[in-house]
Motif scaffolding. Structure first.
Motif, PDB file in Angstrom:
ATOM      1  N   LEU A  15      90.527  62.559 180.042  1.00  0.00           N
ATOM      2  CA  LEU A  15      89.108  62.923 180.129  1.00  0.00           C
ATOM      3  C   LEU A  15      88.366  62.517 178.862  1.00  0.00           C
ATOM      4  CD1 LEU A  15      86.700  64.372 181.411  1.00  0.00           C
ATOM      5  CD2 LEU A  15      87.597  66.524 180.489  1.00  0.00           C
ATOM      6  N   ARG A  16      88.950  62.826 177.715  1.00  0.00           N
ATOM      7  CA  ARG A  16      88.311  62.480 176.447  1.00  0.00           C
ATOM      8  C   ARG A  16      88.156  60.970 176.313  1.00  0.00           C
ATOM      9  NH1 ARG A  16      91.167  65.762 172.297  1.00  0.00           N
ATOM     10  NH2 ARG A  16      92.815  64.321 172.893  1.00  0.00           N
ATOM     11  N   ARG A  17      89.168  60.243 176.759  1.00  0.00           N
ATOM     12  CA  ARG A  17      89.116  58.782 176.688  1.00  0.00           C
ATOM     13  C   ARG A  17      87.993  58.232 177.572  1.00  0.00           C
ATOM     14  NH1 ARG A  17      90.984  54.144 179.234  1.00  0.00           N
ATOM     15  NH2 ARG A  17      91.690  55.299 181.069  1.00  0.00           N
ATOM     16  N   LEU A  18      87.891  58.760 178.794  1.00  0.00           N
ATOM     17  CA  LEU A  18      86.870  58.262 179.726  1.00  0.00           C
ATOM     18  C   LEU A  18      85.471  58.606 179.230  1.00  0.00           C
ATOM     19  CD1 LEU A  18      88.622  59.130 183.120  1.00  0.00           C
ATOM     20  CD2 LEU A  18      88.463  56.902 181.973  1.00  0.00           C
ATOM     21  N   LEU A  19      85.307  59.820 178.702  1.00  0.00           N
ATOM     22  CA  LEU A  19      83.994  60.219 178.191  1.00  0.00           C
ATOM     23  C   LEU A  19      83.582  59.327 177.016  1.00  0.00           C
ATOM     24  CD1 LEU A  19      84.379  64.113 178.282  1.00  0.00           C
ATOM     25  CD2 LEU A  19      82.932  62.705 179.769  1.00  0.00           C
ATOM     26  N   ALA A  20      84.534  59.038 176.139  1.00  0.00           N
ATOM     27  CA  ALA A  20      84.223  58.195 174.986  1.00  0.00           C
ATOM     28  C   ALA A  20      83.790  56.807 175.440  1.00  0.00           C
ATOM     29  CB  ALA A  20      85.433  58.106 174.058  1.00  0.00           C
ATOM     30  N   LYS A  21      84.403  56.326 176.516  1.00  0.00           N
ATOM     31  CA  LYS A  21      84.029  55.000 177.022  1.00  0.00           C
ATOM     32  C   LYS A  21      82.593  54.973 177.538  1.00  0.00           C
ATOM     33  CE  LYS A  21      87.268  51.996 178.848  1.00  0.00           C
ATOM     34  NZ  LYS A  21      88.252  51.513 179.848  1.00  0.00           N
ATOM     35  N   ILE A  22      82.094  56.116 177.945  1.00  0.00           N
ATOM     36  CA  ILE A  22      80.733  56.166 178.467  1.00  0.00           C
ATOM     37  C   ILE A  22      79.706  56.033 177.347  1.00  0.00           C
ATOM     38  CG2 ILE A  22      79.005  57.736 179.455  1.00  0.00           C
ATOM     39  CD1 ILE A  22      81.118  58.699 181.386  1.00  0.00           C
ATOM     40  N   TRP A  23      79.867  56.817 176.294  1.00  0.00           N
ATOM     41  CA  TRP A  23      78.782  56.880 175.303  1.00  0.00           C
ATOM     42  C   TRP A  23      79.006  56.033 174.073  1.00  0.00           C
ATOM     43  CZ3 TRP A  23      79.199  58.579 170.289  1.00  0.00           C
ATOM     44  CH2 TRP A  23      80.357  59.317 169.957  1.00  0.00           C
ATOM     45  N   GLN A  24      80.274  55.656 173.793  1.00  0.00           N
ATOM     46  CA  GLN A  24      80.476  54.901 172.563  1.00  0.00           C
ATOM     47  C   GLN A  24      80.130  53.434 172.724  1.00  0.00           C
ATOM     48  OE1 GLN A  24      84.465  55.898 171.315  1.00  0.00           O
ATOM     49  NE2 GLN A  24      83.721  57.457 169.893  1.00  0.00           N
ATOM     50  N   LEU A  28      87.932  65.544 187.242  1.00  0.00           N
ATOM     51  CA  LEU A  28      88.242  66.352 186.061  1.00  0.00           C
ATOM     52  C   LEU A  28      87.031  67.173 185.623  1.00  0.00           C
ATOM     53  CD1 LEU A  28      90.367  63.760 184.016  1.00  0.00           C
ATOM     54  CD2 LEU A  28      91.181  65.702 185.390  1.00  0.00           C
ATOM     55  N   LEU A  29      85.841  66.572 185.680  1.00  0.00           N
ATOM     56  CA  LEU A  29      84.625  67.301 185.309  1.00  0.00           C
ATOM     57  C   LEU A  29      84.397  68.475 186.247  1.00  0.00           C
ATOM     58  CD1 LEU A  29      82.259  64.293 184.515  1.00  0.00           C
ATOM     59  CD2 LEU A  29      83.239  65.902 182.870  1.00  0.00           C
ATOM     60  N   MET A  36      76.167  52.856 183.577  1.00  0.00           N
ATOM     61  CA  MET A  36      76.812  53.797 182.654  1.00  0.00           C
ATOM     62  C   MET A  36      78.331  53.750 182.770  1.00  0.00           C
ATOM     63  SD  MET A  36      76.324  57.958 182.492  1.00  0.00           S
ATOM     64  CE  MET A  36      76.984  58.374 184.101  1.00  0.00           C
ATOM     65  N   HIS A  55      82.545  65.014 173.121  1.00  0.00           N
ATOM     66  CA  HIS A  55      82.375  63.841 173.987  1.00  0.00           C
ATOM     67  C   HIS A  55      81.604  64.202 175.257  1.00  0.00           C
ATOM     68  CE1 HIS A  55      84.933  61.159 171.615  1.00  0.00           C
ATOM     69  NE2 HIS A  55      85.653  62.236 171.364  1.00  0.00           N
ATOM     70  N   GLN A 102      93.600  66.096 179.925  1.00  0.00           N
ATOM     71  CA  GLN A 102      92.647  66.350 178.847  1.00  0.00           C
ATOM     72  C   GLN A 102      92.457  65.094 177.991  1.00  0.00           C
ATOM     73  OE1 GLN A 102      93.582  69.973 176.693  1.00  0.00           O
ATOM     74  NE2 GLN A 102      94.216  71.020 178.572  1.00  0.00           N
ATOM     75  N   PHE A 106      73.739  60.855 176.911  1.00  0.00           N
ATOM     76  CA  PHE A 106      73.620  59.435 177.242  1.00  0.00           C
ATOM     77  C   PHE A 106      73.212  59.261 178.698  1.00  0.00           C
ATOM     78  CE2 PHE A 106      75.222  55.370 178.672  1.00  0.00           C
ATOM     79  CZ  PHE A 106      74.909  54.514 177.639  1.00  0.00           C
ATOM     80  N   LEU A 137      78.716  65.714 184.888  1.00  0.00           N
ATOM     81  CA  LEU A 137      78.638  65.626 183.433  1.00  0.00           C
ATOM     82  C   LEU A 137      77.732  66.720 182.875  1.00  0.00           C
ATOM     83  CD1 LEU A 137      78.284  61.907 182.274  1.00  0.00           C
ATOM     84  CD2 LEU A 137      79.872  63.623 181.413  1.00  0.00           C
TER      85      LEU A 137
END
Lengths: 160, 160
Positions: free
Chosen positions: B144-153, A147-148, A132, A27, B141, A34, B28
Motif C-alpha cells: 500500500l505504501r509503495r502504491l501510494l508513493a507512486k501516485i504522488w511522488q 486495500l484502501l 493519476m 503517503h 501494508q 494530489f 483515497l
DNA sequence: TATTGTTATACTCTATAACTATA
DNA sequence: TATAGTTATAGAGTATAACAATA
C-alpha cells in the motif's frame, strides 16, 4: 559471504518507525491531496466539485435516498449538505419528493438531466484517475482500491 | 467449457466507471480522512498535530534544513509554516541559526528535547497506524505504501 | 530579478449548536 | 425522546498578495 544487511536487532514487528516516509498515513495524505487537486481541476469545466458530484452520484445510485442517508453514507454533516443540494436542485439535477409515511423525510430522485450530467462528470474524473494511476498496472489499481477500502470501511456487511 | 462470465462488450481499458466506489480517489479521500482523525486523536495527549509533527520530523531528518525547504518537501505554503515553527520553537524543540553565506536563510536544528518529543509523537502515531492497518498483512501494508508513493511522488530521483 | 521569512487576509471545508416539524 | 431538514456560526487548513532584507 557478502554482508549486505545486518540482522534486525529486534522482532520485525517491533521495527521502529522513525521517518515520516515510513508512515502510511503520510503517503495517504499526500496521495489524497494530489488526487483532490486533480479532481477539482478536472471538474472545473463542468462547474462542479468532488463533494457535489459524490452527492449527485449517491442520488443516482440509490433513487429515493434522503439527505440524512447521504450524509451517513459519505461521512459528512447534515448541515453541510444543505447548500450543496440547493445548488444541484437549482441546476435541475434532482427532485425532492415528500415521503408518504414520514413527513420529515424528503426522498431524492435524479432527473434525466442529472443522470446525464453525472455521467459527464464521471468521465472527467475518470480521465484524471487514468492520469493519476498511470504508473500502476490494472492489477495494482484494483489492489490499491481494495486495500484502501479495508482501511476505512466497517468490518461488517455495511458499505457506504 | 463453463461460461462463468460474459465477455466484456468492449476493451477492458474502456470499462466505464459508473459508481462512486469505483473511483480510487473516493477511497483515497475516505481512508485519508479516517487516518487523519485517528492521528489527530493519537497526538492529542502530546498536545500537537500532524503538520507540526511532520515539520519537526523534517528538521530531525535533515538538520540544517530551511523553512522554505521544508515547505517544498511537504507541499505547503511558506506563509503557513510560520506559526507552526513559532510554536515548536517556543517549546524548545529546535533552534534557528543564520546561514553563514546567505543571510536570508535560517538553518534549523533539532534540540535534544525535540528529538525526544518527536520520538514520543511517532510512537503515538505508530500505534494509531497499527490499529488502522490491522486488517492488512505486513506485506499488504508495504505494498500500500509503495502504491501510494507512486501516485504522488515525482517520476525522477527526487523525493520529499 | 529572484528568494527567504514574514504579515495580513481570504477562501474552502468541516464541525457545532440550536431551531421547527414531525415521529 | 429521537430524527429530518435547516440556519447561523465557528474553527481548522490552505491559498494569495504584499512587504523588507538579501542575493
Amino acid at each position: 559471504m557478502p554482508l549486505e544487511k545486518t540482522q534486525p536487532e529486534q522482532d520485525p514487528e517491533d521495527a521502529k518507525i522513525c521517518r515520516l516516509q515510513d508512515l502510511v498515513g503520510y503517503h495517504l495524505r499526500r496521495a489524497s491531496v494530489f488526487d483532490l487537486q486533480g479532481a477539482v481541476s478536472a471538474l472545473e469545466p463542468a462547474n462542479t466539485r468532488p463533494v457535489p458530484m459524490s452527492v449527485l452520484l449517491s442520488i443516482i445510485e440509490t433513487p429515493g435516498i434522503s439527505s440524512a442517508e447521504i450524509c451517513r453514507a459519505l461521512g459528512m454533516q447534515r448541515a453541510n449538505i444543505v447548500p450543496i443540494l440547493a445548488e444541484l436542485e437549482e441546476r435541475g439535477l434532482f427532485l425532492r419528493e415528500a415521503d408518504e409515511s414520514d413527513q420529515r423525510i424528503q426522498r431524492l430522485f435524479p432527473t434525466r438531466r442529472g443522470e446525464e450530467e453525472a455521467a459527464a462528470w464521471l468521465a472527467l474524473v475518470s480521465e484524471h484517475e487514468r492520469s493519476m494511476l498511470r504508473r500502476l498496472t490494472a492489477e495494482e489499481q484494483t489492489e490499491l482500491r481494495r486495500l484502501l477500502a479495508k482501511i476505512w470501511q466497517e468490518d461488517g456487511p455495511k458499505q457506504g
